[in-house]
Write a protein that holds these residues in place. Sequence first.
Motif, PDB file in Angstrom:
ATOM      1  N   MET A 147      37.260  -1.306  17.447  1.00 33.25           N
ATOM      2  CA  MET A 147      37.130  -0.886  15.902  1.00 33.25           C
ATOM      3  C   MET A 147      36.585  -1.895  15.114  1.00 33.25           C
ATOM      4  SD  MET A 147      38.103   2.293  15.654  1.00 33.25           S
ATOM      5  CE  MET A 147      38.788   3.057  14.140  1.00 33.25           C
ATOM      6  N   ALA A 148      36.881  -3.210  15.487  1.00 38.02           N
ATOM      7  CA  ALA A 148      36.261  -4.368  14.835  1.00 38.02           C
ATOM      8  C   ALA A 148      34.932  -4.315  15.107  1.00 38.02           C
ATOM      9  CB  ALA A 148      37.139  -5.698  15.174  1.00 38.02           C
ATOM     10  N   LEU A 149      34.647  -4.167  16.207  1.00 38.05           N
ATOM     11  CA  LEU A 149      33.065  -4.233  16.492  1.00 38.05           C
ATOM     12  C   LEU A 149      32.365  -3.066  15.941  1.00 38.05           C
ATOM     13  CD1 LEU A 149      32.838  -4.714  20.445  1.00 38.05           C
ATOM     14  CD2 LEU A 149      32.142  -6.214  18.939  1.00 38.05           C
ATOM     15  N   ALA A 150      33.092  -1.797  15.841  1.00 40.84           N
ATOM     16  CA  ALA A 150      32.598  -0.810  15.082  1.00 40.84           C
ATOM     17  C   ALA A 150      32.235  -0.986  13.703  1.00 40.84           C
ATOM     18  CB  ALA A 150      33.242   0.554  15.370  1.00 40.84           C
ATOM     19  N   GLY A 151      33.045  -1.825  13.057  1.00 41.41           N
ATOM     20  CA  GLY A 151      32.934  -2.198  11.597  1.00 41.41           C
ATOM     21  C   GLY A 151      31.793  -3.096  11.298  1.00 41.41           C
ATOM     22  N   ARG A 152      31.164  -3.698  12.403  1.00 39.41           N
ATOM     23  CA  ARG A 152      30.033  -4.559  12.028  1.00 39.41           C
ATOM     24  C   ARG A 152      28.791  -3.607  11.525  1.00 39.41           C
ATOM     25  NH1 ARG A 152      29.529  -8.672  17.109  1.00 39.41           N
ATOM     26  NH2 ARG A 152      31.782  -9.649  16.953  1.00 39.41           N
ATOM     27  N   LEU A 153      28.880  -2.447  11.799  1.00 37.83           N
ATOM     28  CA  LEU A 153      27.692  -1.569  11.487  1.00 37.83           C
ATOM     29  C   LEU A 153      27.535  -1.009   9.895  1.00 37.83           C
ATOM     30  CD1 LEU A 153      28.246   0.547  15.045  1.00 37.83           C
ATOM     31  CD2 LEU A 153      26.490  -1.262  14.598  1.00 37.83           C
ATOM     32  N   ASP A 154      26.311  -0.467   9.710  1.00 39.85           N
ATOM     33  CA  ASP A 154      26.303   0.134   8.568  1.00 39.85           C
ATOM     34  C   ASP A 154      27.368   1.412   8.289  1.00 39.85           C
ATOM     35  OD1 ASP A 154      24.271  -1.430   7.994  1.00 39.85           O
ATOM     36  OD2 ASP A 154      22.680  -0.022   8.724  1.00 39.85           O
ATOM     37  N   SER A 200      29.090   3.137  11.418  1.00 40.76           N
ATOM     38  CA  SER A 200      30.237   2.521  11.794  1.00 40.76           C
ATOM     39  C   SER A 200      31.325   3.791  11.838  1.00 40.76           C
ATOM     40  CB  SER A 200      30.742   1.711  10.680  1.00 40.76           C
ATOM     41  OG  SER A 200      32.218   1.338  10.744  1.00 40.76           O
ATOM     42  N   VAL A 201      31.437   4.839  11.051  1.00 36.56           N
ATOM     43  CA  VAL A 201      32.141   5.850  11.353  1.00 36.56           C
ATOM     44  C   VAL A 201      31.914   6.695  12.546  1.00 36.56           C
ATOM     45  CG1 VAL A 201      32.804   6.173   8.766  1.00 36.56           C
ATOM     46  CG2 VAL A 201      30.931   7.503   9.743  1.00 36.56           C
ATOM     47  N   GLU A 218      44.692  10.798  18.520  1.00 33.52           N
ATOM     48  CA  GLU A 218      44.881  11.724  17.176  1.00 33.52           C
ATOM     49  C   GLU A 218      45.172  10.798  16.143  1.00 33.52           C
ATOM     50  OE1 GLU A 218      47.801  15.190  15.415  1.00 33.52           O
ATOM     51  OE2 GLU A 218      47.915  14.549  17.547  1.00 33.52           O
ATOM     52  N   ALA A 219      45.858  10.038  16.229  1.00 31.28           N
ATOM     53  CA  ALA A 219      46.487   9.022  14.991  1.00 31.28           C
ATOM     54  C   ALA A 219      45.325   8.224  14.357  1.00 31.28           C
ATOM     55  CB  ALA A 219      47.423   8.133  15.133  1.00 31.28           C
ATOM     56  N   LEU A 220      44.170   7.678  15.466  1.00 33.09           N
ATOM     57  CA  LEU A 220      43.279   6.936  14.909  1.00 33.09           C
ATOM     58  C   LEU A 220      42.207   7.783  14.313  1.00 33.09           C
ATOM     59  CD1 LEU A 220      41.923   4.063  15.115  1.00 33.09           C
ATOM     60  CD2 LEU A 220      41.009   4.884  17.234  1.00 33.09           C
ATOM     61  N   ALA A 221      42.097   9.227  14.802  1.00 34.24           N
ATOM     62  CA  ALA A 221      41.109   9.867  14.516  1.00 34.24           C
ATOM     63  C   ALA A 221      41.430  10.274  12.800  1.00 34.24           C
ATOM     64  CB  ALA A 221      40.981  11.316  14.930  1.00 34.24           C
ATOM     65  N   HIS A 222      42.544  10.410  12.394  1.00 34.54           N
ATOM     66  CA  HIS A 222      42.894  10.688  10.927  1.00 34.54           C
ATOM     67  C   HIS A 222      42.750   9.401  10.102  1.00 34.54           C
ATOM     68  CE1 HIS A 222      44.599  14.630  11.918  1.00 34.54           C
ATOM     69  NE2 HIS A 222      45.334  14.277  12.570  1.00 34.54           N
ATOM     70  N   THR A 223      42.344   8.332  10.726  1.00 31.38           N
ATOM     71  CA  THR A 223      41.959   7.043   9.846  1.00 31.38           C
ATOM     72  C   THR A 223      40.695   7.129   9.390  1.00 31.38           C
ATOM     73  OG1 THR A 223      41.760   5.533  11.692  1.00 31.38           O
ATOM     74  CG2 THR A 223      44.116   5.901  10.923  1.00 31.38           C
ATOM     75  N   ILE A 224      39.694   7.925  10.010  1.00 37.39           N
ATOM     76  CA  ILE A 224      38.140   7.859   9.826  1.00 37.39           C
ATOM     77  C   ILE A 224      38.030   8.514   8.377  1.00 37.39           C
ATOM     78  CG2 ILE A 224      35.816   8.740  10.541  1.00 37.39           C
ATOM     79  CD1 ILE A 224      36.897   8.487  13.459  1.00 37.39           C
ATOM     80  N   ASN A 225      37.423   7.760   7.522  1.00 36.03           N
ATOM     81  CA  ASN A 225      37.214   8.390   6.296  1.00 36.03           C
ATOM     82  C   ASN A 225      36.094   9.182   5.995  1.00 36.03           C
ATOM     83  OD1 ASN A 225      35.139   6.621   6.029  1.00 36.03           O
ATOM     84  ND2 ASN A 225      36.100   4.872   5.222  1.00 36.03           N
ATOM     85  N   ASP A 226      35.261   9.479   6.869  1.00 37.02           N
ATOM     86  CA  ASP A 226      34.018  10.334   6.800  1.00 37.02           C
ATOM     87  C   ASP A 226      34.575  11.769   7.544  1.00 37.02           C
ATOM     88  OD1 ASP A 226      30.902  10.590   6.131  1.00 37.02           O
ATOM     89  OD2 ASP A 226      31.560  11.520   8.251  1.00 37.02           O
ATOM     90  N   ARG A 227      34.443  12.888   6.637  1.00 37.89           N
ATOM     91  CA  ARG A 227      34.919  14.083   7.099  1.00 37.89           C
ATOM     92  C   ARG A 227      34.303  14.505   8.438  1.00 37.89           C
ATOM     93  NH1 ARG A 227      32.568  18.919   6.480  1.00 37.89           N
ATOM     94  NH2 ARG A 227      31.042  18.129   5.062  1.00 37.89           N
TER      95      ARG A 227
END
Length: 533
Positions: A369-376, A380-381, A401-410
Motif C-alpha cells: 500500500m505504501a508503494l501504491a501511495g506513490r502514484l497519482d 493510487s486507488v 474485505e477490511a482493506l477494500a473498505h478503506t479505499i476512498n474512491d467508490r
Amino acid sequence: MSEGLAQWGPELFMTRERELRRGLAPENDVGRDIAQGGFEPCLLTLLRLSVSRQSSAGLASGWFPRALARTGHLVRAAELAYTISDELKQGTELLELVQAAAGAGDLGGAQALAESIPLRQVRDQALVALVPAWARAGECDRAVALAERIRYPHNWGWVWALLAKALADSGDIDEALRFAARADDVVSSYAADGTEQVLALLVEVAVASGDHDRAAALADRVEDITRSRDSTGWSEPRPLAVVLAREALAGDLDRLDALLRTPPGPAVGAGGTVCGWALGEAAEQHMVVPEGDLDEAAVRPFPPGSSLDAWDMACVLDAVVHSADQEVVLALADRAETLLETGDGRDHDILLRSLTLLLARHGQVERAMALAGRLDPDLSVARQADVVGELARSGDTGGAEALAHTINDRRARDRALIEVVRELAWRGDPGWAEALVHSINDRWAQGEALVAVVRETARHGDHARAEALTRSIAYRATRARAVAALVELSEPSHARRLAAQVVRVAGDWDPVLPVLERIVPRSVAVVADRMMS
C-alpha cells in the motif's frame, strides 16, 4: 484517460460500458417460463431464428471459427477464414485454427489445413506448432519428419528445441537430449533473432535431464546474447528473465545480482541509444549480497548503469509471484525497490505494479500500500484495488474485505469488493460472498459480483438459489452471462431450457453459444450454415 478507466481497471471498465449500453433486464423476467417449463425447446431452431437477425460481420475470426474447429467442423472453420481478404490476417486466423484443431486431438486435419496455408512463413509457423503436438501424441517419427520439412532456417533451432522439450516432458530424456543437441548445433552455426529463446528452452531440457552444469552454461549464453543486443520487444517475458526467474525460485540470485551491478554492454539500439536501462547517478556502491543468505542481504544502491532493466525485473517478479517462498520474495522485492529508487523511470510503472502485487500476494500489505501511495490519486486507488485482489487470492479474504473498505474512491472500492466476492465464492463460501455484494454501491457492479456467486452456488449443488440470484441482476447482458454460467453446470435437459432463456433475455445467441458446444454439439455448425447460406 476515460472517466473511471483507472479506477475500474481496463477489463471491468470495457465490460461495464458495453453492458450498460444493453440496458436493464426486462422487469417481467422474460424467459423464466421456458426454464421452468417441462418441455425442451429446439435450440437449433431458436438459433436459426436468432442468427437470421444478426450480422455475420466479424465472425470469420476469433472464438467462433475456433469453436467450429474444436467440435469437428474444421472445414467450415477454414471456409470462414478464407473469406478474410487481408492475406496476413487470413494466415494468422488459419494458424489459430490449426492450433485449435490440434488441441482438440484432430492432428491429421490440423496438418492438412497447415499445409494449405498460402503464406509460406505462416505455413512454416503452423508446421512448427504441430511438431511438439505429434510428439506429445506419441508419434515421434512423424514429428521428426514434419520438422525436417520446415523451410525457413530461422525456425530450425526453435522447432528442434520444441521437440526436445516435448520429449523431455514425456520422460524420454535420451531422445530429448539428442534433439536438444541438434537445436544447439543449428543456433551455434546460424545466427538469427530468437537464438536466446531457443537456448532458454534448452535450459529447461537440461534441468529436466538433471544436468545442471549444462543448464548453467546455456543460461550464460542467454545472458551474453541479451547483453550484446538491443531487446526492444516486451509483449512477453524475455529469455533472460525466464532464466533469472528459474534461478530465483531455486534460491540462486547470483546472476541477477551480477547483472544489477554490471553496466550495460556496448550494443547500440535504434537511434543510437545504448541498450539496457540507465540508472540514476545517486548510486555509489555495488549491492553486496552475502552468499547463501537471502534474508539478510544488504541491498545497497546499484551503480549508475545496469544490464538488467525494469521490464526484465518485472517479468522475473511476475514469474515467481505464485510459487516463490517468502525468503526469495523479500530478497527480490528489496532489489526491485532499490532499482525503482535509483532508475531513470523507463518502465518504472510496470515494475512498480509487479512489485506491488508480489508483495500483496505474500502478505506484505503495508509495504504494498505504501508503494501504491506513490502514484497519482486516481492510479493510487486503482492500485489499492489490485492489492485487495491479490490479498484475497492469497487466502486472506477477511483482511482483503477490511482493506477494500478503506479505499476512498467508490469505483475502485467496488472493484476491490468484486474481487473479494469472487474469491469467497470460489473458496466455497457463497453465503458470505452474497452478503458482501450488498456493500457494493454500483448497481452494475453488484450484478458483476453476483455472476461469480451464481456460478459457485450452482457448482455446490444449490441450483434453485443460483437461478433466483440471476433474477436479482439488474442489467440484461450481465444477467445473460450469469444464466449462461448455469447452462454449463446444469444437466442437459435443464441446460437446454436455460440456454433458451438466455436468448430471450439477451436478445441474441452470443452469450450462450460458447457453452452450447456441450449440450448441442451441432450448434456452431447451424450458425455457420445460417451465416454462409
